[in-house]
Design a protein around this motif. Structure first.
Motif, PDB file in Angstrom:
ATOM      1  N   SER A   2       0.401  -1.084  -0.314  1.00 26.92           N
ATOM      2  CA  SER A   2       0.106  -0.138  -0.019  1.00 26.92           C
ATOM      3  C   SER A   2       0.507   1.311   0.038  1.00 26.92           C
ATOM      4  N   ARG A   3       2.069   1.147   0.306  1.00 23.14           N
ATOM      5  CA  ARG A   3       2.494   2.251   0.702  1.00 23.14           C
ATOM      6  C   ARG A   3       4.511   1.732  -0.433  1.00 23.14           C
ATOM      7  N   ILE A   4       5.006   3.657  -0.388  1.00 22.71           N
ATOM      8  CA  ILE A   4       6.304   3.059  -1.249  1.00 22.71           C
ATOM      9  C   ILE A   4       7.349   4.072  -0.772  1.00 22.71           C
ATOM     10  N   VAL A  29       9.382  18.169  -5.263  1.00 23.45           N
ATOM     11  CA  VAL A  29       7.545  18.211  -4.920  1.00 23.45           C
ATOM     12  C   VAL A  29       7.006  17.729  -6.836  1.00 23.45           C
ATOM     13  N   ASP A  30       7.875  17.899  -7.751  1.00 29.15           N
ATOM     14  CA  ASP A  30       7.530  17.424  -9.279  1.00 29.15           C
ATOM     15  C   ASP A  30       7.610  16.181  -9.005  1.00 29.15           C
ATOM     16  N   LEU A  31       8.669  15.709  -8.710  1.00 28.66           N
ATOM     17  CA  LEU A  31       8.667  13.646  -8.080  1.00 28.66           C
ATOM     18  C   LEU A  31       7.353  13.347  -7.680  1.00 28.66           C
ATOM     19  N   GLN A  32       7.245  13.950  -5.973  1.00 28.12           N
ATOM     20  CA  GLN A  32       6.178  13.560  -5.808  1.00 28.12           C
ATOM     21  C   GLN A  32       4.718  13.511  -6.749  1.00 28.12           C
ATOM     22  N   LYS A  33       4.684  14.233  -6.965  1.00 29.43           N
ATOM     23  CA  LYS A  33       3.666  14.455  -7.856  1.00 29.43           C
ATOM     24  C   LYS A  33       3.461  13.566  -9.506  1.00 29.43           C
ATOM     25  N   ALA A  39       1.352   5.448  -9.709  1.00 24.93           N
ATOM     26  CA  ALA A  39       0.884   5.080  -8.150  1.00 24.93           C
ATOM     27  C   ALA A  39      -0.556   3.815  -8.193  1.00 24.93           C
ATOM     28  N   GLY A  40      -1.208   4.921  -8.680  1.00 19.98           N
ATOM     29  CA  GLY A  40      -2.560   4.436  -8.288  1.00 19.98           C
ATOM     30  C   GLY A  40      -3.257   5.075  -6.992  1.00 19.98           C
ATOM     31  N   SER A  41      -3.166   3.874  -6.697  1.00 18.42           N
ATOM     32  CA  SER A  41      -3.635   3.480  -5.063  1.00 18.42           C
ATOM     33  C   SER A  41      -2.534   3.456  -3.884  1.00 18.42           C
ATOM     34  N   LEU A 135      10.653   4.146 -13.639  1.00 16.59           N
ATOM     35  CA  LEU A 135      11.363   2.435 -14.068  1.00 16.59           C
ATOM     36  C   LEU A 135      11.274   1.879 -12.325  1.00 16.59           C
ATOM     37  N   ALA A 136      12.107   2.317 -11.982  1.00 17.61           N
ATOM     38  CA  ALA A 136      11.454   1.849 -10.224  1.00 17.61           C
ATOM     39  C   ALA A 136      10.204   1.432  -9.604  1.00 17.61           C
ATOM     40  N   LEU A 137       9.177   2.761  -9.903  1.00 19.18           N
ATOM     41  CA  LEU A 137       8.403   2.628  -9.105  1.00 19.18           C
ATOM     42  C   LEU A 137       7.428   0.929 -10.199  1.00 19.18           C
ATOM     43  N   THR A 138       7.630   1.679 -11.220  1.00 21.32           N
ATOM     44  CA  THR A 138       6.943   0.314 -12.307  1.00 21.32           C
ATOM     45  C   THR A 138       7.610  -0.924 -11.957  1.00 21.32           C
ATOM     46  N   GLN A 139       8.126  -2.102 -11.496  1.00 24.30           N
ATOM     47  CA  GLN A 139       8.738  -2.593 -11.427  1.00 24.30           C
ATOM     48  C   GLN A 139       8.330  -2.108  -9.756  1.00 24.30           C
ATOM     49  N   LEU A 140       8.161  -1.819  -8.989  1.00 25.24           N
ATOM     50  CA  LEU A 140       8.076  -2.480  -7.037  1.00 25.24           C
ATOM     51  C   LEU A 140       6.514  -2.742  -7.498  1.00 25.24           C
ATOM     52  N   THR A 141       5.844  -2.036  -8.577  1.00 24.03           N
ATOM     53  CA  THR A 141       3.980  -1.848  -8.221  1.00 24.03           C
ATOM     54  C   THR A 141       3.517  -3.365  -9.286  1.00 24.03           C
TER      55      THR A 141
END
Ligand code: DQA
Length: 142
Positions: A2-4, A29-33, A39-41, A135-141
Motif C-alpha cells: 500500500s505504500r512505497i 515536489v515535481d517528483l512527488q506529483k 502509482a494509482g492506489s 522505472l523503479a516504481l513500475t518494477q515495485l508495483t
C-alpha cells in the motif's frame, strides 16, 4: 503493497537548481506529483535528508513496517558503509529496495564509479533522469 518510501540523500533537496545540466530541472515536489500520479492506489512517500543517521532511521522504519524502498543515496552511494549496512537490513528482511540515480555515475568522475550500496540492493537503475524513479516504481508495483 500500500505504500512505497522514496528516500533521497544529500544535496537532492536542491533538485531544480542544482546542476540542471546533470540532474535536470525537476524538483522533489515535481517528483512527488509524478510518482503519486503513476502509482494509482499505492501511496508514495518522497523524503529527502542531508543527514546520514536520519536516512538510516527511515530504512529501519522500512524494515519495521515492511515497506518497499526506492533509494537515491546520492554521494553516500560512494562511501557510506553505515548506509550499506542499513540497506542490507531492508533487503535481508525480504523487502525490495531499488537503488536509483538520476545521472549515470559510471559516465562521470571516477569516484562515482563505485557504489557500496549496489551489492546489497535488490536492483539498480541509473541514468534516466526523473524516469529512473518511475522505472523503479513500475518494477515495485508490477
Ligand atoms: C546521484 C549521483 C551521485 O554521484 C551524486 O553524488 C548525487 C546524485 C544521482 O542521482 O545521479 O548526489 O546519486
Amino acid at each position: 503493497m500500500s505504500r512505497i518510501l522514496v528516500l533521497n540523500g544529500p544535496n537532492l533537496g536542491r533538485l531544480g537548481t542544482r546542476e540542471p545540466d546533470v540532474y535536470g530541472s525537476f524538483t522533489l515536489v515535481d517528483l512527488q506529483k509524478t510518482l503519486s500520479a503513476a502509482a494509482g492506489s499505492v501511496e508514495v512517500d518522497v523524503r529527502q535528508t542531508d543527514s546520514e543517521p536520519e536516512l538510516m532511521s527511515w530504512l529501519f522504519e522500512a524494515v519495521d513496517t515492511k515497506t518497499p524502498v526506492i533509494l537515491n543515496p546520492a554521494a553516500f552511494t560512494h562511501y557510506s558503509y553505515a548506509l550499506r549496512d542499513a540497506v542490507a537490513q531492508v533487503t535481508k528482511a525480504g523487502i525490495p529496495l531499488i537503488e536509483v540515480h538520476i545521472s549515470n555515475p559510471h559516465a562521470r568522475e571516477e569516484f562515482r564509479h563505485n557504489s557500496v550500496i549496489s551489492a546489497v540492493a535488490t536492483g539498480v537503475i541509473a541514468g534516466f533522469g526523473q524516469d529512473s524513479y518511475l522505472l523503479a516504481l513500475t518494477q515495485l508495483t508490477r
